[in-house]
Design a protein around this motif. Structure first.
Motif, short mmCIF file in Angstrom:
data_model
loop_
_atom_site.label_atom_id
_atom_site.label_comp_id
_atom_site.label_asym_id
_atom_site.label_seq_id
_atom_site.Cartn_x
_atom_site.Cartn_y
_atom_site.Cartn_z
N PHE A 193 0.84 -1.20 0.00
CA PHE A 193 0.00 0.00 0.00
C PHE A 193 0.87 1.25 0.00
O PHE A 193 2.08 1.19 0.24
N GLN A 194 0.24 2.37 -0.26
CA GLN A 194 0.87 3.68 -0.17
C GLN A 194 -0.02 4.56 0.68
O GLN A 194 -1.21 4.28 0.85
N LEU A 195 0.55 5.63 1.21
CA LEU A 195 -0.23 6.59 1.99
C LEU A 195 -0.57 7.78 1.11
O LEU A 195 0.28 8.31 0.40
N LEU A 196 -1.81 8.19 1.16
CA LEU A 196 -2.29 9.36 0.45
C LEU A 196 -2.63 10.41 1.49
O LEU A 196 -3.50 10.19 2.34
N ALA B 160 -14.25 13.28 4.52
CA ALA B 160 -13.57 12.79 3.31
C ALA B 160 -13.33 11.30 3.43
O ALA B 160 -13.14 10.77 4.53
N TRP B 161 -13.33 10.63 2.28
CA TRP B 161 -13.03 9.20 2.27
C TRP B 161 -12.60 8.73 0.89
O TRP B 161 -12.91 9.34 -0.12
N VAL B 162 -11.83 7.66 0.91
CA VAL B 162 -11.45 6.94 -0.30
C VAL B 162 -12.31 5.68 -0.38
O VAL B 162 -12.81 5.32 -1.42
N HIS B 163 -12.48 5.04 0.77
CA HIS B 163 -13.33 3.86 0.92
C HIS B 163 -14.38 4.20 1.97
O HIS B 163 -14.04 4.68 3.06
N HIS C 274 -3.55 4.68 -7.90
CA HIS C 274 -2.98 5.76 -8.72
C HIS C 274 -3.11 5.49 -10.21
O HIS C 274 -2.89 6.39 -11.02
N HIS C 275 -3.48 4.29 -10.59
CA HIS C 275 -3.54 3.92 -12.00
C HIS C 275 -4.96 3.83 -12.54
O HIS C 275 -5.16 3.85 -13.75
N ASN D 172 -7.77 23.46 7.81
CA ASN D 172 -6.34 23.13 7.80
C ASN D 172 -6.06 21.83 8.55
O ASN D 172 -5.15 21.75 9.36
N ASP D 173 -6.85 20.81 8.25
CA ASP D 173 -6.69 19.48 8.86
C ASP D 173 -6.09 18.52 7.83
O ASP D 173 -6.41 18.59 6.64
N LYS D 174 -5.24 17.63 8.31
CA LYS D 174 -4.60 16.64 7.43
C LYS D 174 -5.29 15.30 7.57
O LYS D 174 -5.56 14.84 8.68
N PHE D 175 -5.57 14.67 6.42
CA PHE D 175 -6.12 13.32 6.38
C PHE D 175 -5.07 12.41 5.76
O PHE D 175 -4.40 12.80 4.80
N VAL D 176 -4.96 11.20 6.27
CA VAL D 176 -4.04 10.21 5.70
C VAL D 176 -4.85 8.94 5.44
O VAL D 176 -5.48 8.40 6.34
N PHE D 177 -4.83 8.51 4.18
CA PHE D 177 -5.54 7.31 3.77
C PHE D 177 -4.54 6.28 3.25
O PHE D 177 -3.56 6.63 2.61
N ARG D 178 -4.84 5.03 3.52
CA ARG D 178 -4.05 3.93 2.98
C ARG D 178 -4.72 3.49 1.67
O ARG D 178 -5.90 3.19 1.66
N VAL D 179 -3.96 3.52 0.58
CA VAL D 179 -4.49 3.10 -0.72
C VAL D 179 -3.58 2.04 -1.31
O VAL D 179 -2.37 2.03 -1.05
#
Length: 84
Positions: free
Chosen positions: A7-10, A34-37, A69-70, A57-64
């Motif tokens: 995985f990568q972090l977004l 916000a969400w990816v999944h 990316h493709h 000004n909040d940071k979100f980190v998602f595992r993708v």
């Protein structure tokens, strides 16, 4: 032994929104989700001052996964809500 898929972090920095449509006469208190999944949604803190131009000004980190990316259909969904 469990094997995890690569995985990568977004990282997304949710800075602000501008010129939101007012949903009431009172000062709006807004937050973003916000969400990816859909099973892992993250939200900003509530902005009590910005009204139609909130700042978080909040940071979100998602595992993708690597394929995220493709794919042409990959997306980050963001919804903005006003607290009543």
């Amino acid at each position: 032994m469990s094997v995890f898929a690569p995985f990568q972090l977004l990282e997304i920095n949710m800075i602000s929104a501008q010129a939101l449509e007012p949903v009431c006469r009172r000062k709006m208190k807004t937050y973003a989700v916000a969400w990816v999944h859909s099973e892992r949604k993250l939200s900003t803190r509530i902005d009590n001052q910005g009204h139609t131009n909130p700042t978080w000004n909040d940071k979100f980190v998602f595992r993708v996964d690597e394929e995220f990316h493709h794919w042409d259909t990959s997306a980050v969904t963001i919804e903005i809500y006003a607290v009543h």
